[in-house]
Motif scaffolding. Structure first.
Motif, PDB file in Angstrom:
ATOM      1  N   ASN A 152       0.846  -1.198   0.000  1.00 38.10           N
ATOM      2  CA  ASN A 152       0.000   0.000   0.000  1.00 38.10           C
ATOM      3  C   ASN A 152       0.878   1.242   0.000  1.00 38.10           C
ATOM      4  OD1 ASN A 152      -1.798   2.054   0.452  1.00 38.10           O
ATOM      5  ND2 ASN A 152      -3.020   0.907   1.942  1.00 38.10           N
ATOM      6  N   LEU A 153       1.274   1.627  -1.210  1.00 38.66           N
ATOM      7  CA  LEU A 153       2.210   2.740  -1.343  1.00 38.66           C
ATOM      8  C   LEU A 153       1.694   4.026  -0.712  1.00 38.66           C
ATOM      9  CD1 LEU A 153       3.909   2.621  -4.851  1.00 38.66           C
ATOM     10  CD2 LEU A 153       4.835   2.095  -2.592  1.00 38.66           C
ATOM     11  N   ALA A 154       0.440   4.339  -0.977  1.00 40.69           N
ATOM     12  CA  ALA A 154      -0.129   5.596  -0.478  1.00 40.69           C
ATOM     13  C   ALA A 154      -0.061   5.647   1.041  1.00 40.69           C
ATOM     14  CB  ALA A 154      -1.573   5.739  -0.947  1.00 40.69           C
ATOM     15  N   ALA A 155      -0.459   4.531   1.673  1.00 37.13           N
ATOM     16  CA  ALA A 155      -0.441   4.480   3.133  1.00 37.13           C
ATOM     17  C   ALA A 155       0.995   4.563   3.655  1.00 37.13           C
ATOM     18  CB  ALA A 155      -1.111   3.201   3.621  1.00 37.13           C
ATOM     19  N   LEU A 156       1.898   3.914   2.958  1.00 35.84           N
ATOM     20  CA  LEU A 156       3.305   3.981   3.357  1.00 35.84           C
ATOM     21  C   LEU A 156       3.817   5.420   3.295  1.00 35.84           C
ATOM     22  CD1 LEU A 156       5.631   1.186   1.915  1.00 35.84           C
ATOM     23  CD2 LEU A 156       5.312   1.893   4.278  1.00 35.84           C
ATOM     24  N   GLU A 157       3.424   6.114   2.243  1.00 36.29           N
ATOM     25  CA  GLU A 157       3.840   7.510   2.119  1.00 36.29           C
ATOM     26  C   GLU A 157       3.258   8.349   3.251  1.00 36.29           C
ATOM     27  OE1 GLU A 157       2.678   8.217  -1.890  1.00 36.29           O
ATOM     28  OE2 GLU A 157       4.462   7.207  -2.690  1.00 36.29           O
ATOM     29  N   ASP A 158       2.041   8.075   3.614  1.00 36.21           N
ATOM     30  CA  ASP A 158       1.440   8.767   4.759  1.00 36.21           C
ATOM     31  C   ASP A 158       2.275   8.548   6.009  1.00 36.21           C
ATOM     32  OD1 ASP A 158      -0.576   9.814   3.319  1.00 36.21           O
ATOM     33  OD2 ASP A 158      -2.180   8.602   4.175  1.00 36.21           O
ATOM     34  N   VAL A 159       2.592   7.285   6.256  1.00 36.44           N
ATOM     35  CA  VAL A 159       3.396   6.979   7.439  1.00 36.44           C
ATOM     36  C   VAL A 159       4.718   7.731   7.378  1.00 36.44           C
ATOM     37  CG1 VAL A 159       4.695   5.170   8.638  1.00 36.44           C
ATOM     38  CG2 VAL A 159       2.376   4.724   7.833  1.00 36.44           C
ATOM     39  N   ALA A 160       5.355   7.719   6.208  1.00 33.75           N
ATOM     40  CA  ALA A 160       6.658   8.370   6.053  1.00 33.75           C
ATOM     41  C   ALA A 160       6.574   9.864   6.342  1.00 33.75           C
ATOM     42  CB  ALA A 160       7.197   8.133   4.645  1.00 33.75           C
ATOM     43  N   GLU A 161       5.441  10.463   5.991  1.00 35.52           N
ATOM     44  CA  GLU A 161       5.284  11.908   6.187  1.00 35.52           C
ATOM     45  C   GLU A 161       4.726  12.265   7.552  1.00 35.52           C
ATOM     46  OE1 GLU A 161       6.704  13.897   4.235  1.00 35.52           O
ATOM     47  OE2 GLU A 161       7.225  12.142   3.034  1.00 35.52           O
ATOM     48  N   GLY A 162       4.518  11.268   8.378  1.00 36.77           N
ATOM     49  CA  GLY A 162       4.028  11.563   9.715  1.00 36.77           C
ATOM     50  C   GLY A 162       2.519  11.611   9.813  1.00 36.77           C
ATOM     51  N   GLY A 163       1.830  11.235   8.713  1.00 33.81           N
ATOM     52  CA  GLY A 163       0.369  11.135   8.798  1.00 33.81           C
ATOM     53  C   GLY A 163       0.012  10.052   9.793  1.00 33.81           C
TER      54      GLY A 163
END
Lengths: 231, 231
Positions: A219-230
């Motif tokens: 889940n790339l989108a979710a991973l990006e969220d995690v990476a950005e502190g979402g």
DNA sequence: CGCCCTATTGAGATTCATCAACTGCGGTGG
DNA sequence: CCACCGCAGTTGATGAATCTCAATAGGGCG
């Protein structure tokens, strides 16, 4: 006089998608003066402080570029993947240590050859500059990771970073040529913290871990969220 | 075609001990196409993502080069001191934001001029390469600080770093043009942690703090020990 | 089959961040 | 000239994130 001057350092930059030199590659002229070499797991390719006689291009395997402090603490500045150029010292000495992550094949050429060729070939000069810039830009992103991201954010960012270096992420599992300790030393964490972050991401179904050298990003989108502190 | 290609980034490197351009300085040819500008405290000189029209040399004051994340977290990649060149973008856009620490005077020239001049002047090319290398080398040291040093070690390292950039440390107090929050954002810490580390060092008589913009290093050897993790 | 090395998981300790109060200095205005 | 205000810095108390130490699991190879 040489084009390559002053300060010591090493770097690694992807120059093309193909590991080897090809016609059209700005570094192609180096092919004639290059020789290939093999290293195996944990073998040192060069040490920080060594006289920088050669530059390298990685053909197969993976390499870590790191600083090791007297007390043993280690910081990995960069992972070298196939196609990357490294050991690109501009001073007398390498500023980083290069070690093989596993079996490795490199192409190597005398540093002086680059300096000579660069005098004549503007395209080569441009490529050198471009490599340095990519290098620096990557280091700046790395600083943000180490200075301002949490453990989990760093691990997520790391996975995305590796994924983006592999040519256009497809769906299949990502190859991680480095071990957990290497990842930890890249991210400024301990091996346990890296493990726990990976386990978390797995529990949340953002990734799968078929084996220790593979991660599937589900889940790339979710991973990006995690990476950005979402949250 | 331009020498300066591909990836975006900004940097800052001391080119000479004198802030202004002088005959013999490899960047001297730029003097003719430069104009000077003033900025005041916290004013933005350029933003990450801006089209990179100009490069800069700092004449007076101090500048921070940083990345700011959407959620407000900030990482300072570098402090620019008088004599340093920065905003040295090689792509279309700056990769860092530049802000004035206080009153600032800069020299500025159109980026295109550098590209043109570099084609003709090998000395200028060399200097550009050298600047990039120093930049990269500094970033690598910075990575070690953020990844593998404790709070106190970072603060001690920071003081030594600033001291070494000032021409050959004499005995008198070091000027810190940046505030505590800036130091924290450079070191990946909070302002409180920076304060406490400074207070510790003061208690141990390694430094004096006559006022918030000055620190006197009273025991360099001991400071170096602290920076290296000597207990 | 068993060993070794790496990775994972768990429990407790430590460092650093967070939240909150207070200090000190510089500037402003009464 | 002095009182007040505001901002930057300092100090204190608490809690959370990460490290450390220790035990367990799993895979590859002899």
């Amino acid at each position: 006089m040489s084009l390559l001057v002053q300060p010591a350092y090493s770097n690694s930059v992807r120059t093309s998608l193909e590991p080897f030199f090809h016609e059209g590659d700005a570094l192609f002229p180096l092919k004639a003066v290059s020789t290939s070499l093999h290293f195996s797991r944990n073998q040192t390719i060069f040490n920080e402080g060594d006289v920088a006689r050669y530059s390298y291009k990685l053909l197969e395997g993976g390499v870590r570029l790191c600083k090791i402090r007297p007390d043993g603490r280690r910081q990995i500045a960069e992972f070298v993947l196939p196609g990357d150029v490294f050991g690109f010292a501009l001073d007398e000495e390498y500023s980083l240590t290069a070690e093989a992550l596993g079996d490795v094949i490199v192409l190597r050429w005398p540093r002086g050859q680059v300096e000579r060729l660069a005098e004549e070939l503007p395209a080569l000069r441009k490529e050198l500059m471009a490599m340095l810039c990519r290098e620096l830009s990557a280091a700046q992103e790395h600083l943000v990771m180490l200075g301002r991201q949490t453990a989990k954010e760093r691990v997520a960012s790391f996975l995305l970073l590796i994924a983006n270096r592999r040519d256009a992420g497809n769906g299949d599992p990502l190859l991680l040529p480095m071990g957990r300790q290497d990842i930890a030393d890249y991210l400024g964490l301990t091996i346990e913290t890296v493990c726990r972050a990976l386990t978390d991401l797995k529990r949340e179904r953002l990734i799968e871990i078929p084996d220790r050298h593979h991660v599937e990003l589900r889940n790339l989108a979710a991973l990006e969220d995690v990476a950005e502190g979402g949250e």
